[in-house]
Design a protein around this motif. Structure first.
Motif, PDB file in Angstrom:
ATOM      1  N   GLY A  73      -0.394  29.875 -10.490  1.00  0.00           N
ATOM      2  CA  GLY A  73      -0.400  28.724 -11.388  1.00  0.00           C
ATOM      3  C   GLY A  73       0.865  28.561 -12.213  1.00  0.00           C
ATOM      4  N   VAL A  74       1.870  29.393 -11.989  1.00  0.00           N
ATOM      5  CA  VAL A  74       3.104  29.288 -12.772  1.00  0.00           C
ATOM      6  C   VAL A  74       3.969  28.172 -12.188  1.00  0.00           C
ATOM      7  CG1 VAL A  74       5.208  30.496 -13.492  1.00  0.00           C
ATOM      8  CG2 VAL A  74       3.038  31.723 -13.395  1.00  0.00           C
ATOM      9  N   PRO A  75       4.386  27.223 -13.027  1.00  0.00           N
ATOM     10  CA  PRO A  75       5.177  26.100 -12.527  1.00  0.00           C
ATOM     11  C   PRO A  75       6.617  26.509 -12.193  1.00  0.00           C
ATOM     12  CG  PRO A  75       4.988  25.963 -14.897  1.00  0.00           C
ATOM     13  CD  PRO A  75       4.125  27.117 -14.456  1.00  0.00           C
ATOM     14  N   GLU A  76       7.214  25.787 -11.268  1.00  0.00           N
ATOM     15  CA  GLU A  76       8.606  26.037 -10.918  1.00  0.00           C
ATOM     16  C   GLU A  76       9.505  25.489 -12.022  1.00  0.00           C
ATOM     17  OE1 GLU A  76      11.651  25.067  -7.270  1.00  0.00           O
ATOM     18  OE2 GLU A  76       9.555  25.515  -6.815  1.00  0.00           O
ATOM     19  N   TYR A  77      10.560  26.214 -12.329  1.00  0.00           N
ATOM     20  CA  TYR A  77      11.515  25.809 -13.359  1.00  0.00           C
ATOM     21  C   TYR A  77      12.133  24.460 -13.022  1.00  0.00           C
ATOM     22  CZ  TYR A  77      16.037  25.522 -15.709  1.00  0.00           C
ATOM     23  OH  TYR A  77      17.121  25.089 -16.421  1.00  0.00           O
ATOM     24  N   ASN A  78      12.196  23.598 -14.024  1.00  0.00           N
ATOM     25  CA  ASN A  78      12.830  22.295 -13.889  1.00  0.00           C
ATOM     26  C   ASN A  78      13.610  22.056 -15.172  1.00  0.00           C
ATOM     27  OD1 ASN A  78      13.492  19.564 -13.801  1.00  0.00           O
ATOM     28  ND2 ASN A  78      11.619  19.030 -12.722  1.00  0.00           N
ATOM     29  N   MET A  79      14.919  21.868 -15.061  1.00  0.00           N
ATOM     30  CA  MET A  79      15.749  21.749 -16.258  1.00  0.00           C
ATOM     31  C   MET A  79      15.393  20.544 -17.135  1.00  0.00           C
ATOM     32  SD  MET A  79      19.449  20.266 -14.831  1.00  0.00           S
ATOM     33  CE  MET A  79      20.199  21.782 -15.186  1.00  0.00           C
ATOM     34  N   SER A  80      14.680  19.574 -16.613  1.00  0.00           N
ATOM     35  CA  SER A  80      14.312  18.420 -17.430  1.00  0.00           C
ATOM     36  C   SER A  80      13.000  18.645 -18.190  1.00  0.00           C
ATOM     37  CB  SER A  80      14.203  17.161 -16.559  1.00  0.00           C
ATOM     38  OG  SER A  80      13.205  17.326 -15.582  1.00  0.00           O
ATOM     39  N   ASP A  81      12.291  19.736 -17.879  1.00  0.00           N
ATOM     40  CA  ASP A  81      11.039  20.040 -18.580  1.00  0.00           C
ATOM     41  C   ASP A  81      11.310  20.705 -19.926  1.00  0.00           C
ATOM     42  OD1 ASP A  81       9.581  18.998 -16.501  1.00  0.00           O
ATOM     43  OD2 ASP A  81       9.066  20.936 -15.629  1.00  0.00           O
ATOM     44  N   TYR A  83      10.071  23.698 -22.652  1.00  0.00           N
ATOM     45  CA  TYR A  83       9.400  24.993 -22.647  1.00  0.00           C
ATOM     46  C   TYR A  83       9.334  25.532 -24.068  1.00  0.00           C
ATOM     47  CZ  TYR A  83      10.422  24.667 -17.664  1.00  0.00           C
ATOM     48  OH  TYR A  83      10.496  24.247 -16.362  1.00  0.00           O
ATOM     49  N   LYS A  84       8.411  26.475 -24.262  1.00  0.00           N
ATOM     50  CA  LYS A  84       8.306  27.144 -25.557  1.00  0.00           C
ATOM     51  C   LYS A  84       8.251  28.648 -25.325  1.00  0.00           C
ATOM     52  CE  LYS A  84       3.280  26.637 -26.049  1.00  0.00           C
ATOM     53  NZ  LYS A  84       3.041  26.519 -24.642  1.00  0.00           N
ATOM     54  N   GLU A  85       8.473  29.387 -26.371  1.00  0.00           N
ATOM     55  CA  GLU A  85       8.488  30.837 -26.286  1.00  0.00           C
ATOM     56  C   GLU A  85       7.177  31.352 -25.689  1.00  0.00           C
ATOM     57  OE1 GLU A  85       8.851  33.839 -29.759  1.00  0.00           O
ATOM     58  OE2 GLU A  85      10.775  32.814 -29.534  1.00  0.00           O
ATOM     59  N   GLY A  86       7.297  32.247 -24.720  1.00  0.00           N
ATOM     60  CA  GLY A  86       6.125  32.824 -24.074  1.00  0.00           C
ATOM     61  C   GLY A  86       5.737  32.156 -22.777  1.00  0.00           C
ATOM     62  N   ASP A  87       6.296  30.968 -22.494  1.00  0.00           N
ATOM     63  CA  ASP A  87       5.958  30.264 -21.257  1.00  0.00           C
ATOM     64  C   ASP A  87       6.464  31.026 -20.038  1.00  0.00           C
ATOM     65  OD1 ASP A  87       4.758  28.234 -22.643  1.00  0.00           O
ATOM     66  OD2 ASP A  87       6.376  26.789 -22.362  1.00  0.00           O
ATOM     67  N   LEU A  88       5.643  31.035 -19.009  1.00  0.00           N
ATOM     68  CA  LEU A  88       6.036  31.613 -17.728  1.00  0.00           C
ATOM     69  C   LEU A  88       6.629  30.523 -16.846  1.00  0.00           C
ATOM     70  CD1 LEU A  88       2.892  33.790 -16.992  1.00  0.00           C
ATOM     71  CD2 LEU A  88       5.174  34.622 -17.558  1.00  0.00           C
ATOM     72  N   ILE A  89       7.686  30.842 -16.125  1.00  0.00           N
ATOM     73  CA  ILE A  89       8.274  29.892 -15.180  1.00  0.00           C
ATOM     74  C   ILE A  89       8.619  30.638 -13.897  1.00  0.00           C
ATOM     75  CG2 ILE A  89       9.190  28.311 -16.925  1.00  0.00           C
ATOM     76  CD1 ILE A  89      11.941  29.572 -16.501  1.00  0.00           C
ATOM     77  N   TRP A  90       8.696  29.881 -12.798  1.00  0.00           N
ATOM     78  CA  TRP A  90       9.100  30.444 -11.519  1.00  0.00           C
ATOM     79  C   TRP A  90      10.438  29.828 -11.143  1.00  0.00           C
ATOM     80  CZ3 TRP A  90       8.151  34.371  -8.526  1.00  0.00           C
ATOM     81  CH2 TRP A  90       8.679  34.364  -7.233  1.00  0.00           C
ATOM     82  N   HIS A  91      11.434  30.672 -10.936  1.00  0.00           N
ATOM     83  CA  HIS A  91      12.756  30.216 -10.518  1.00  0.00           C
ATOM     84  C   HIS A  91      12.947  30.622  -9.061  1.00  0.00           C
ATOM     85  CE1 HIS A  91      17.119  29.863 -10.282  1.00  0.00           C
ATOM     86  NE2 HIS A  91      17.038  29.091 -11.360  1.00  0.00           N
ATOM     87  N   PRO A  92      13.437  29.715  -8.196  1.00  0.00           N
ATOM     88  CA  PRO A  92      13.559  30.029  -6.772  1.00  0.00           C
ATOM     89  C   PRO A  92      14.528  31.183  -6.468  1.00  0.00           C
ATOM     90  CG  PRO A  92      14.428  27.832  -7.247  1.00  0.00           C
ATOM     91  CD  PRO A  92      13.802  28.348  -8.502  1.00  0.00           C
ATOM     92  N   VAL A  93      15.476  31.461  -7.352  1.00  0.00           N
ATOM     93  CA  VAL A  93      16.424  32.553  -7.116  1.00  0.00           C
ATOM     94  C   VAL A  93      16.039  33.804  -7.908  1.00  0.00           C
ATOM     95  CG1 VAL A  93      18.839  33.283  -7.405  1.00  0.00           C
ATOM     96  CG2 VAL A  93      18.317  30.956  -6.620  1.00  0.00           C
ATOM     97  N   PHE A  94      15.695  33.636  -9.181  1.00  0.00           N
ATOM     98  CA  PHE A  94      15.451  34.785 -10.061  1.00  0.00           C
ATOM     99  C   PHE A  94      13.993  35.254 -10.063  1.00  0.00           C
ATOM    100  CE2 PHE A  94      18.850  32.252 -12.215  1.00  0.00           C
ATOM    101  CZ  PHE A  94      19.908  33.025 -11.768  1.00  0.00           C
ATOM    102  N   GLY A  95      13.076  34.435  -9.585  1.00  0.00           N
ATOM    103  CA  GLY A  95      11.660  34.811  -9.534  1.00  0.00           C
ATOM    104  C   GLY A  95      10.903  34.457 -10.796  1.00  0.00           C
ATOM    105  N   LEU A  96       9.881  35.251 -11.090  1.00  0.00           N
ATOM    106  CA  LEU A  96       9.011  35.012 -12.239  1.00  0.00           C
ATOM    107  C   LEU A  96       9.751  35.388 -13.515  1.00  0.00           C
ATOM    108  CD1 LEU A  96       6.128  34.192 -13.102  1.00  0.00           C
ATOM    109  CD2 LEU A  96       5.494  36.601 -12.915  1.00  0.00           C
TER     110      LEU A  96
END
Length: 131
Positions: A73-81, A83-96
């Motif tokens: 359920g972790v959303p993929e990182y999007n620079m236009s979104d 975020y707040k402290e503690g949020d989980l994101i998924w980056h295609p290169v760096f991972g969770l």
């Protein structure tokens, strides 16, 4: 300094009797349950900061929380979104990753399993079209 109006007169001018309830009953919210209203569950970003748990203080503490988190359920990182402290994101290169610090409204620090990165947020990506 002279008063224009005494306090009693001022209060009388602002009294409002239009908020009378039918039957003179008092409002009672004791039996009401506290509910969290979520407009759209798809817009909720999972967080490693659970209510009542202390905020991690070091990068290593953030990593430990990250290891306990689930990718589900972790959303993929999007620079236009946003975020707040503690949020989980998924980056295609760096991972969770977990947002460990919001530095400015457009810049955040994200801790990944093996690195820490400064990432953009609330930024519209440049158009890839060339006219």
């Amino acid at each position: 300094m002279a008063k224009d109006m005494d306090k009693d007169q001022l209060m009388e001018d602002y009294e409002d009797d239009t908020l009378d309830f039918e039957g003179g009953a008092d409002l009672d919210f004791e039996d009401e349950e506290d509910e969290i209203l979520i407009e759209d569950e798809d817009d909720v970003i999972p967080s490693v900061l659970l209510k009542g748990s202390p905020k991690p203080k070091t990068e290593e503490d953030w990593r430990l929380r990250l290891m306990e988190a689930s990718r589900e359920g972790v959303p993929e990182y999007n620079m236009s979104d946003s975020y707040k402290e503690g949020d989980l994101i998924w980056h295609p290169v760096f991972g969770l990753g977990v947002v460990s610090n919001v530095i400015t409204p457009r810049k955040m620090e994200v801790v990944y399993e093996t690195s820490k990165k400064l990432m953009a947020m609330n930024v519209t990506p440049p158009s890839s079209k060339v006219s």
